[in-house]
Design a protein around this motif. Sequence first.
Motif, short mmCIF file in Angstrom:
data_model
loop_
_atom_site.label_atom_id
_atom_site.label_comp_id
_atom_site.label_asym_id
_atom_site.label_seq_id
_atom_site.Cartn_x
_atom_site.Cartn_y
_atom_site.Cartn_z
N PRO A 22 0.93 -1.29 -0.29
CA PRO A 22 0.11 -0.04 0.13
C PRO A 22 0.84 1.07 0.08
O PRO A 22 1.93 1.27 0.47
CB PRO A 22 -0.52 -0.25 1.26
CG PRO A 22 -0.50 -1.19 2.27
CD PRO A 22 0.61 -1.92 1.25
N GLN A 23 0.05 1.88 -0.95
CA GLN A 23 0.57 3.43 -1.22
C GLN A 23 2.29 3.20 -1.47
O GLN A 23 3.59 4.54 -0.36
CB GLN A 23 0.65 4.10 0.74
CG GLN A 23 -0.51 4.15 0.44
CD GLN A 23 -1.11 5.14 1.83
OE1 GLN A 23 -0.73 6.06 2.21
NE2 GLN A 23 -2.46 4.66 2.85
N THR A 24 2.97 3.10 -1.93
CA THR A 24 4.42 2.40 -2.53
C THR A 24 5.17 2.62 -3.76
O THR A 24 5.93 3.42 -4.29
CB THR A 24 4.44 0.92 -1.55
OG1 THR A 24 4.32 0.98 -0.51
CG2 THR A 24 5.97 1.01 -1.36
N VAL A 25 3.83 2.34 -4.51
CA VAL A 25 4.77 2.31 -5.95
C VAL A 25 3.57 3.24 -6.79
O VAL A 25 2.55 3.20 -7.00
CB VAL A 25 3.92 0.64 -6.48
CG1 VAL A 25 5.04 0.62 -8.15
CG2 VAL A 25 4.60 -0.62 -6.07
N SER A 26 4.09 3.74 -7.76
CA SER A 26 3.75 5.20 -8.68
C SER A 26 3.38 4.24 -9.55
O SER A 26 3.32 2.95 -10.05
CB SER A 26 4.69 5.76 -9.01
OG SER A 26 5.86 5.34 -9.72
N CYS A 27 2.31 5.00 -9.85
CA CYS A 27 1.64 4.63 -11.14
C CYS A 27 2.07 4.21 -12.15
O CYS A 27 2.32 4.06 -13.75
CB CYS A 27 -0.04 5.62 -11.41
SG CYS A 27 -1.34 5.50 -10.77
N ALA A 28 3.25 5.74 -12.63
CA ALA A 28 4.21 5.38 -14.05
C ALA A 28 4.55 5.05 -13.91
O ALA A 28 5.20 4.06 -14.84
CB ALA A 28 4.90 7.08 -13.38
N ASP A 29 5.59 4.13 -12.34
CA ASP A 29 6.36 2.82 -12.79
C ASP A 29 5.20 1.67 -12.52
O ASP A 29 5.64 0.27 -13.35
CB ASP A 29 6.69 2.35 -11.03
CG ASP A 29 8.25 3.01 -11.18
OD1 ASP A 29 8.81 3.53 -12.17
OD2 ASP A 29 8.43 3.29 -9.97
N ILE A 30 4.12 1.22 -12.81
CA ILE A 30 3.27 0.23 -12.90
C ILE A 30 3.02 0.35 -14.31
O ILE A 30 3.19 -0.69 -15.05
CB ILE A 30 1.75 0.61 -11.97
CG1 ILE A 30 2.48 0.16 -10.70
CG2 ILE A 30 0.96 -0.62 -12.95
CD1 ILE A 30 1.39 0.32 -9.40
N LEU A 31 2.57 1.57 -15.03
CA LEU A 31 2.50 1.61 -16.66
C LEU A 31 3.89 1.34 -17.19
O LEU A 31 4.16 0.30 -17.82
CB LEU A 31 2.20 2.99 -16.68
CG LEU A 31 1.99 3.31 -18.68
CD1 LEU A 31 1.21 2.42 -18.62
CD2 LEU A 31 1.60 4.78 -18.24
N ALA A 32 5.08 2.08 -16.74
CA ALA A 32 6.54 1.64 -17.54
C ALA A 32 6.66 -0.16 -17.07
O ALA A 32 6.79 -1.10 -17.96
CB ALA A 32 7.24 1.94 -16.95
N LEU A 33 6.07 -1.03 -16.71
CA LEU A 33 6.72 -2.14 -16.04
C LEU A 33 5.17 -3.66 -16.62
O LEU A 33 5.85 -3.99 -17.78
CB LEU A 33 6.42 -2.55 -14.36
CG LEU A 33 7.18 -2.47 -13.49
CD1 LEU A 33 6.98 -2.19 -11.95
CD2 LEU A 33 8.92 -3.41 -13.99
N ALA A 34 4.33 -2.51 -16.88
CA ALA A 34 3.86 -3.23 -17.69
C ALA A 34 3.68 -2.99 -19.01
O ALA A 34 3.12 -4.02 -19.52
CB ALA A 34 2.10 -2.07 -17.45
N ALA A 35 4.27 -2.16 -19.46
CA ALA A 35 4.29 -2.05 -21.18
C ALA A 35 5.30 -2.98 -21.34
O ALA A 35 5.29 -3.84 -22.21
CB ALA A 35 5.26 -0.43 -20.97
N ARG A 36 6.45 -3.23 -20.82
CA ARG A 36 7.39 -3.91 -21.29
C ARG A 36 7.33 -5.55 -20.70
O ARG A 36 7.22 -6.49 -21.54
CB ARG A 36 9.16 -3.78 -19.78
CG ARG A 36 9.60 -4.81 -19.84
CD ARG A 36 11.25 -4.07 -18.83
NE ARG A 36 11.30 -5.19 -17.89
CZ ARG A 36 11.42 -4.76 -16.35
NH1 ARG A 36 12.95 -4.78 -16.86
NH2 ARG A 36 11.18 -5.62 -15.10
#
Length: 320
Positions: free
Chosen positions: A117-131
């Motif tokens: 919780p309250q740890t990972v940014s949406c920007a990082d999630i999008l970057a990881l999901a794209a990869r």
Amino acid sequence: MAASASGRFGISFLFMLLVISTGRGQLSPSFYSETCPILPVTVSLMTSTALLLDQSVGASILRLFFHDCFVNGCDGSVLLDDDGSFVGEKGAGPNANSLRGFEVIDTIKTAVEVVCPQTVSCADILALAARECVAQLGGPSWALGLGRRDATTASISDANNDLPSPASSIPQLVSAFAAKGLSARDMTALSGAHTIGRARCVNFRNHIFGDTNVDASFAAQRQRSCPASGGDNNLAPLDAQTASTFDNAYFQNLLAFRGLLHSDQVLYSSGTPEYSLVQLYASDPSAFEADFAAAMTKMSNLSPLTGNSGEIRFNCRSVN
């Protein structure tokens, strides 16, 4: 002479400030190794589920990432809905009625919030999901630093100005990518992302009806579902050979003048550096994958928010 206690403290304090300021702005693949070690597995599993339900979402997530990074850096701003203080990027010309996959990012974010919780940014999630989307559809993986924070605003005007058009010429494409620190080689390799996904008729109509650098039978085939008027939202695969597989067939299509978009086919223009690169990538999939991975690494580092900048959003669609 030995330094005084206060002097040693002052030197140590200045050294700590230097270390902190030097680290700020740096992304690291191990950023969440202690705070959220389960992050990579969580994103991978959630992405797999989304692709099982709809393989076409892989291209959508990759495109979301491109459109995020090209507008004020990889900061998750493209995910924001309009609010009272700004008009977001979703309604910009290159994005309206075109971008999709937001629900997938929402679902991954929800899963990540459960475990970290309250740890990972949406920007990082999008970057990881794209990869993950690229790798799971048969393409390469790449080095991905983490530690981005989320933007608290978005800009429809910047999205309209910065995102290249499907009608772009080579000079316009080179200029748009150069403005982001990406070379013509990066641009050509990144264009290979069009080996997956689909485009709307409104974005390729002029090419199949008005351009001369297009195979006649290919144009006629596309005209059946994309007439001279009407049907703006009718879709066609960017790569009709292997529409759901990340490979080098996109470049092979360009050699046959079967690129769907004007901005695709112009890459194969005699006498340009891009012409030779298209030939290379069409014949050597390993060269394409290596250059695509290198370009994605560069693009994923565009102007991230780090340190105390931005925030970690609870909901990817709105600021906290």
